[in-house]
Structure formats: C-alpha cells, structure tokens
Design an enzyme around this catalytic site. Structure first.
Site, mmCIF file in Angstrom:
data_model
loop_
_atom_site.group_PDB
_atom_site.id
_atom_site.type_symbol
_atom_site.label_atom_id
_atom_site.label_comp_id
_atom_site.label_asym_id
_atom_site.label_seq_id
_atom_site.Cartn_x
_atom_site.Cartn_y
_atom_site.Cartn_z
ATOM 1 N N ARG A 17 -90.214 -20.745 -26.414
ATOM 2 C CA ARG A 17 -89.643 -20.694 -27.877
ATOM 3 C C ARG A 17 -88.200 -20.821 -28.163
ATOM 4 O O ARG A 17 -87.879 -20.938 -29.212
ATOM 5 C CB ARG A 17 -90.458 -19.562 -28.717
ATOM 6 C CG ARG A 17 -91.672 -19.540 -28.984
ATOM 7 C CD ARG A 17 -92.301 -18.756 -29.822
ATOM 8 N NE ARG A 17 -92.648 -17.268 -29.144
ATOM 9 C CZ ARG A 17 -92.605 -16.032 -29.606
ATOM 10 N NH1 ARG A 17 -92.404 -15.895 -31.025
ATOM 11 N NH2 ARG A 17 -93.067 -15.078 -28.709
ATOM 12 N N SER A 423 -33.634 -28.185 -33.832
ATOM 13 C CA SER A 423 -34.761 -28.989 -33.941
ATOM 14 C C SER A 423 -35.083 -30.128 -33.130
ATOM 15 O O SER A 423 -34.083 -30.854 -32.665
ATOM 16 C CB SER A 423 -35.122 -29.438 -35.339
ATOM 17 O OG SER A 423 -35.035 -28.323 -36.174
#
Ligand code: UD1
Ligand code: MG
Length: 477
Positions: A17, A423
């Site tokens: 199942r 950055s």
C-alpha cells in the site's frame, strides 16, 4: 539478575500500500528510516542484539541498516545487528522462526515490527519486566474500531480474566469480532519456550499463514502464564502501511517534539508548523516562527530568534543571534557556527564550515562556505565568501565574490582586519588583502595588497563630452 533481551524486528513484508519501489521500512519518519526508529529503541533498551527479518528488498534493507549503525557511532553506542532472511513470507510465526538460529535460550525475545516507529522504551521495558523470563507478555490496547486486528480472547468478561488466545480478525467469530482489546503486534517471550512453540505452528487458518499469535494457545495448554500489558496510547503501536498513515505518524512525532520543547520554555509560533528531523537543543528564551525545519544536530543558545521558513541543519547558533526568515543553513559534516548576537538573513545561505564570530552580519542572498568570519565582519548583500578567512570588522561589499576555484583546485582568500571591500569585486584566490586595506568597487584582485593600501583594478572611466545617441531611421527609408 538481568535477563538479556534479544529483539526480533519483522521487516520482510512488501508494504504494497505504500505503492513505492522503496522497501516500506526504509521510508522516512522525521528524516530517518522507520526501521532506524525501531533499532534505536532496541539500543536504548540495552538489548543484547537485534535480529532483523528481511525479505522484500532484503539486500537494500540490510545495507541501509549497516549505514544506520555507522551513523549511531558504531556497535559500542548502537546495537549489534544481525539479519535473517525470510523467503517466501509465510506469516509472522514463520518470520520469527527464521531468527531462531541466532537466538540463545537464556534470553527474552522481544518481537517488534520495522514499520512501527513510535513505541516508547519505557513501554517495552514494562513488557519485558512483565515477561520476566517466565511468562508470555503481550502488549495490548482497546480500540473503538478493532477491525483487522488480532483479538485478545479472555476466559471471562472481566478485564483481568485469563488470556486464552489471540484470534485473527479473518478467523474470528462474530462474538470474537465484538472484542475491542487487540494484540498490538508486540510481545516478549522467554526464548526457550518460544523455540518449542514455534515448532508446533501450522497454517490451518483463513490466511494459510504461520501465525505467531498461535503461540498464545500453546502457552495456555502448557500452563505458562500469559499476561497482557495494556496501554491506551495507540500511536505507540500504530504501523505504517500507506503514505497517509506515514504522514499521520509524522505529525504525532512532531507534536511530541514540539510539546517537549515548549515545556522547556521554547516559544513556538505554531507547534503544528514545526519539524525536527534529528535533535534540537535549545537554551532559554528561544523563539521559533512558523515553518522551520531542523535537521541533524542543531543547538540554539539563549535568546536565539529564528524567523519563519528557515531550514537549519547541523549548526550551533550562539546566544542572542537572530536568523531572519527564509535562511538556509546546512553544516553537513563540518558544521556551521553562528556567533553571539549575529544577524543572519533574510535569504542567507550558510554552508559547511561557515564559522561566524560574534556580531557578524550576513544579509540577503549571501552565501558563506568553509569560511571564518571574525567578530563584527559584515557581508550584507548578494555576495559569496568561500574558502576564506575574514578578519574583525571587515565590510564586504554587495556583489563581491571570492573566486576560490581555478577549475581544478580550491584556494583560500585571506581578508585581514578592518578591510573594506567595495561592491562587485572579484578576489581571485589564493590572495591576501592586508590589514586596513580598501578595495575599490568593481575590482578584480589577483595579487596580494599591502596593508593600509587602496587597490583599484578595473578599466579607467572615460567620459566623452556631448555624446549623441543614435536616432531611429524614418519609416520607408
Ligand atoms: C499482526 C498480528 C495481529 C495484530 C497485528 C497488529 C499475526 C498473525 N497477527 O497482523 O494479531 O493485531 O499484527 O498490527 O501476527 N511480516 C514478515 N513476514 C511475514 C509476515 C509479516 O516479516 O511473513 C512482517 C510485516 O512486514 C509487518 C509485520 O510482520 O511488519 C506484521 O505483519 P502484518 O501482515 O502486518 O500483520 P497483521 O496481519 O496486520
Ligand atoms: Mg498479514
């Protein structure tokens, strides 16, 4: 004298199942195989050994078990595991027969199923005590709907009346089907008696199977006491047969974890939206928002706050740290350390070997792997720090990365204290950025920078005066 306990774990069934290619007992509850929960329970009971009966998917189940023992830290801290194959599967009695050559007569055999994960050690210990090397002890409970289960047939109406037999649902009369006390599938039995009884089993029944439960009538016939140890908590003996039942037991288990933590003072925004797949140890005043998943070994110090939708595995988070929503932390084998008062996320990713000191800030879309960040270092936006050593108070700019991989090998980047990386920088490892350095935005740094210097490594800006943009051609020309 303590009688040794040998655990027999039935795990040969197919689990039809589940509708899965994976053997049923290897499906996971709280991040671990169902069978691992059962072997764990046997280990905590200090059983002498566990014999796992395998059949369907035997090789796969046996290999997975060896892995589980290694995970527990080897035989000393875990339990000695042996295997017995059952092919074909002719019933639960036949299953236990396969284990007999591995069982010694001086012990108690405790029969468990590999698909029943939530039995408590104390319950099993009480059952073993009820057996005491002389009696057949059955774990039973009363069910509102007992259909499908073996019924406990007693000599009279009284709850304490002598147990005479277990009758399987398919073999039961209507009167027997009305009995609400059922056999849980768990029993403790003196091995020397079990051996004799198993030899007497036949398969003359509705399912043409060798029923383990038939030994009850042999015990009664032989004048051996049969005791039922009744419990009321059905989850402890609930088996998994389908994905629906697996999910139900997962929720039961998670609710237990949540309740235990809340009783220690942990504040969970919603215990129904909280999952621990491993161990979670919490200090005082820990707060956890909804939909967080904790995996492996996680330790949260005093006052730690975990935002919504975080996945945290194999990590230690020190006191006062705040993990903002949607943060993913996975230390795997190396672990992740987050220092006191650090702020992580939202949307941060900490990978194995990320070791953050106190008051470190890791912001959104920042990934840290195998990198040490000292106190007060910050990488707040869109960055990668891999194989790096970052000093105190470093500010690591948005969009900057350590290029740690040359296509063949990994190299380290060292960023000394008080460095300011602008950055969109690329730091090509191996490279050292000296103490107090500044690196201009957009730089690709390939050489060490001397302490205190400014490094700019990008094309110089060119501005062309009175620049005219192209204009669109007129239609038809
Ligand atoms: C069994 C009991 C029943 C009890 C119920 C509780 C018997 C005959 N009946 O019934 O009284 O109420 O459990 O859940 O014991 N297995 C094997 N080899 C086999 C058959 C089964 O390893 O040949 C394993 C299964 O994989 C499973 C466990 O044994 O883990 C129990 O088998 P299952 O068929 O589910 O037992 P039930 O028929 O439910
Ligand atoms: Mg069956």
């Amino acid at each position: 004298m303590v009688i040794p306990v040998d655990v027999v774990i039935m795990a040969a069934g197919k689990g039809t199942r589940m509708k899965s290619a994976l053997p049923k007992v290897l499906h996971q509850l709280a991040g671990r195989a169902l069978l691992a929960h059962v072997t764990d329970c046997a280990a905590r009971l200090s059983a002498r050994q566990a014999v796992v009966i395998t059949g369907h998917g035997a090789a796969q189940v046996e290999a997975a078990c060896q892995g589980m023992v290694q995970e527990q830290g080897g035989a000393e801290s875990g339990i000695r595991l042996q295997f017995a194959r059952q092919e074909p599967q002719l019933g639960t009695g036949h299953a236990v027969q396969q284990a007999l050559p591995l069982l010694a007569d001086d012990g108690i055999t405790l029969v468990l199923s590999g698909d029943v994960p939530l039995t408590r050690v104390a319950t099993l210990q009480a059952l073993v005590d009820a057996c005491d090397g002389q009696r057949l002890a059955l774990l039973t409970l009363s069910m509102a709907d007992p259909s499908g289960y073996g019924r406990i047939v007693r000599a009279g109406e009284q709850p304490s009346a002598q147990v005479r037999a277990i009758v399987e649902h398919k073999d039961a009369s209507d009167a027997q089907r009305a009995i609400r006390e059922i056999y849980s599938g768990i029993m403790a039995v003196p091995t020397r008696l079990l051996r004799g009884w198993l030899g007497r089993l036949d398969n003359q029944n509705a399912q043409k199977e060798y029923y383990l439960t038939d030994i009850v009538k042999f015990a009664v016939a032989d004048g051996v006491a049969v005791v039922a140890h009744r419990i009321t908590d059905a989850a402890q003996v609930a088996g998994v047969n389908s994905p629906v039942q697996l999910a139900e037991l997962e929720r039961v288990y998670q609710r237990q974890q949540a309740t235990a933590l809340m009783e220690q003072g942990v504040r969970l925004a919603d215990p129904a939206r909280f999952d621990v797949r491993g161990t979670l140890v919490c200090g005082q005043d820990v707060e956890i928002d909804v939909n967080c998943v904790f995996d492996g070994k996680v330790v949260l110090g005093d006052g730690v706050c975990i935002g919504a939708n975080c996945c945290i595995a194999n990590a230690t988070i020190a006191a006062g740290a705040v993990i903002h929503p949607f943060t993913h932390i996975d230390g795997e084998k190396l672990g992740v350390q987050v220092g006191e008062g650090s702020l992580i996320g939202p949307f941060a990713r900490l990978r194995p070997g990320a070791q953050l000191g106190a008051e470190v800030h890791i912001g959104n879309f920042v990934e840290v792997k195998n990198a040490t960040l000292a106190k007060g270092a910050k990488a707040n936006h869109l960055a990668y720090l891999g194989d790096a050593t970052v000093g105190e108070r470093v500010n690591y700019g948005a969009g900057s990365i350590t290029a740690n991989y040359d296509g063949a090998n990994k190299h380290r980047t060292v960023i000394e204290a008080d460095v300011h990386i602008g950055s969109n920088c690329v730091l090509v490892a191996p490279v050292t950025i000296g103490v107090g350095c500044t690196v201009g935005g957009g730089s690709t740094i390939t050489k060490d920078t001397p302490p205190g210097s400014l490094s700019v490594a990008r094309g110089r800006q060119v501005s062309i005066a009175n620049w005219r943009r192209p204009v669109k051609n007129k239609a038809g020309k």
